[in-house]
Motif scaffolding. Structure first.
Motif, PDB file in Angstrom:
ATOM      1  N   GLU A   1     -47.917 -31.832 -39.933  1.00 41.10           N
ATOM      2  CA  GLU A   1     -46.939 -30.794 -40.280  1.00 41.10           C
ATOM      3  C   GLU A   1     -45.622 -31.034 -39.542  1.00 41.10           C
TER       4      GLU A   1
ATOM      5  N   ARG B   1     -45.114 -33.745 -43.394  1.00 31.70           N
ATOM      6  CA  ARG B   1     -46.099 -34.073 -44.439  1.00 31.70           C
ATOM      7  C   ARG B   1     -46.990 -32.849 -44.683  1.00 31.70           C
ATOM      8  N   ASP B   2     -46.394 -31.841 -45.303  1.00 36.31           N
ATOM      9  CA  ASP B   2     -47.061 -30.553 -45.428  1.00 36.31           C
ATOM     10  C   ASP B   2     -48.334 -30.596 -46.267  1.00 36.31           C
ATOM     11  N   GLN B   3     -48.350 -31.330 -47.362  1.00 37.14           N
ATOM     12  CA  GLN B   3     -49.539 -31.389 -48.208  1.00 37.14           C
ATOM     13  C   GLN B   3     -50.712 -32.027 -47.457  1.00 37.14           C
ATOM     14  N   ASP B   4     -50.426 -33.110 -46.740  1.00 42.35           N
ATOM     15  CA  ASP B   4     -51.478 -33.755 -45.946  1.00 42.35           C
ATOM     16  C   ASP B   4     -51.937 -32.823 -44.815  1.00 42.35           C
TER      17      ASP B   4
ATOM     18  N   LEU C   1     -51.927 -29.571 -44.853  1.00 49.64           N
ATOM     19  CA  LEU C   1     -52.751 -28.511 -45.445  1.00 49.64           C
ATOM     20  C   LEU C   1     -54.184 -28.989 -45.644  1.00 49.64           C
ATOM     21  N   MET C   2     -54.332 -30.198 -46.161  1.00 45.17           N
ATOM     22  CA  MET C   2     -55.672 -30.752 -46.375  1.00 45.17           C
ATOM     23  C   MET C   2     -56.447 -30.843 -45.067  1.00 45.17           C
TER      24      MET C   2
ATOM     25  N   GLU D   1     -49.856 -22.738 -47.300  1.00 37.16           N
ATOM     26  CA  GLU D   1     -50.010 -22.481 -48.744  1.00 37.16           C
ATOM     27  C   GLU D   1     -48.923 -21.534 -49.237  1.00 37.16           C
TER      28      GLU D   1
ATOM     29  N   LEU E   1     -45.651 -23.478 -49.400  1.00 36.65           N
ATOM     30  CA  LEU E   1     -45.601 -24.456 -50.468  1.00 36.65           C
ATOM     31  C   LEU E   1     -45.619 -23.801 -51.850  1.00 36.65           C
TER      32      LEU E   1
END
Length: 334
Positions: free
Chosen positions: A296, A300-303, A305-306, A330, A333
């Protein structure tokens, strides 16, 4: 808890938390990373009074003499300033009314330590610790044990008082590695990072243990010296660490890289760790959290989050706030 707070704030440079070694847990708290190794007690030196210390402590009680009192090695009678027949170094303040006794010096106050509840006997300590106290006189060993046990019970809820208990133990038995270790870990929990580093260095010199290195490295970070933390992280002994202390050192190393603004290097450091381990141990939880947090920070917000979701999936004891971090991401985003 040290591991939880450090894994949640890997870039803050403000580590905290830990449990003085030897005291049995009285809550759900976890021992500080880098605690005493299983064999360190076998290598520690035993402490015993010597001539140098006898000048500073009353020969019978071990307490520091009152300011201006004659040294315990002085002759009695007229040479010591007392009446003929007085015993050398004898303290008479205890006979005086309370309102006429001299104030305790700062050194004596540290030696006295916080009040000890009668319910704490010292039996709460692990046998590996009490075994190291056997080289002390019986009454002295009992007092040291009670202070160590009290520190272990208080360190999570009142780390400053726990630290004061370990200082009282250190004033009585400074040559025992387990005492210096406990003092260092309590200082770390209370946020006294320079003192923690000094005490753990002393313990390491006494018993040769390397398991203190993660906490020592974390202290360097807190003191604004990430380069020193990286030096400890590269110590040859780290390669032989068990999974948990190795994970702790990895988290500290990655945090030091972040302190230096080296986010890519921090990510690479964490990616070399067993992030996909099937274990649900706390060290895996902390590794995953540190990785998600660093992702974060790198944008790399999507990574991220995962990995917060992957952290939460194995965090049955709620060591981290991975679920809250995932919810916040979430929402951001959309």
């Amino acid at each position: 808890m040290a591991e939880q707070r450090r894994s949640q704030r890997p870039a803050s440079g403000k580590p905290s938390g830990g449990r003085p070694t030897g005291a049995k847990k009285t809550s759900g708290g976890k021992p500080a990373s880098g605690g005493r190794s299983a064999k360190s007690g076998e290598r520690s030196q035993r402490w015993s009074p010597d001539a140098e210390r006898s000048d500073r402590r009353d020969s019978r009680s071990g307490r520091p003499p009152a300011k201006g009192a004659p040294k315990s090695g002085a002759k009695g009678g007229a040479r010591s300033g007392g009446k003929p027949g007085d015993r050398p170094g004898r303290k008479n303040d205890w006979k005086r009314p309370a309102d006429k006794q001299a104030d305790r010096t700062a050194e004596q106050a540290v030696y006295d330590g916080p009040d000890l509840p009668e319910s704490i006997t010292g039996a709460e300590l692990d046998r590996s610790v009490t075994g190291q106290l056997k080289g002390l006189p019986e009454k002295l060993a009992a007092r040291v044990a009670r202070h160590l046990a009290a520190a272990g019970m208080l360190v999570d809820e009142d780390p400053e008082t726990a630290y004061q208990h370990t200082l009282a133990a250190r004033a009585r038995a400074p040559r025992l590695a387990v005492v210096r270790e406990a003092c260092g870990e309590a200082a770390y929990a209370a946020g006294h990072y320079a003192e923690a580093l000094a005490e753990l260095r002393a313990a390491k010199r006494m018993n040769g243990a390397t398991a203190y290195l993660p906490i020592m490295a974390d202290c360097h970070r807190a003191l604004g010296k990430p380069q020193e933390a990286l030096k400890l992280a590269k110590s040859p002994s780290v390669a032989n660490f068990a999974p948990e202390p190795k994970a702790e050192m990895t988290i500290v190393e990655a945090g030091a890289r972040r302190d230096l603004g080296q986010l890519d290097a921090a990510l690479r450091t964490l990616e070399l760790a067993p992030l996909m381990s099937k274990s649900r141990s706390s060290w895996v939880v902390r590794l995953r959290y540190a990785y998600a947090d660093t992702l974060e920070a790198a944008g790399r917000d999507q990574d991220a989050l995962m990995w917060f979701h992957r952290t939460h999936a194995i965090d049955a004891d709620e060591l981290t706030d991975a679920d809250e971090r995932a919810d916040a991401l979430e929402k951001r985003l959309g």
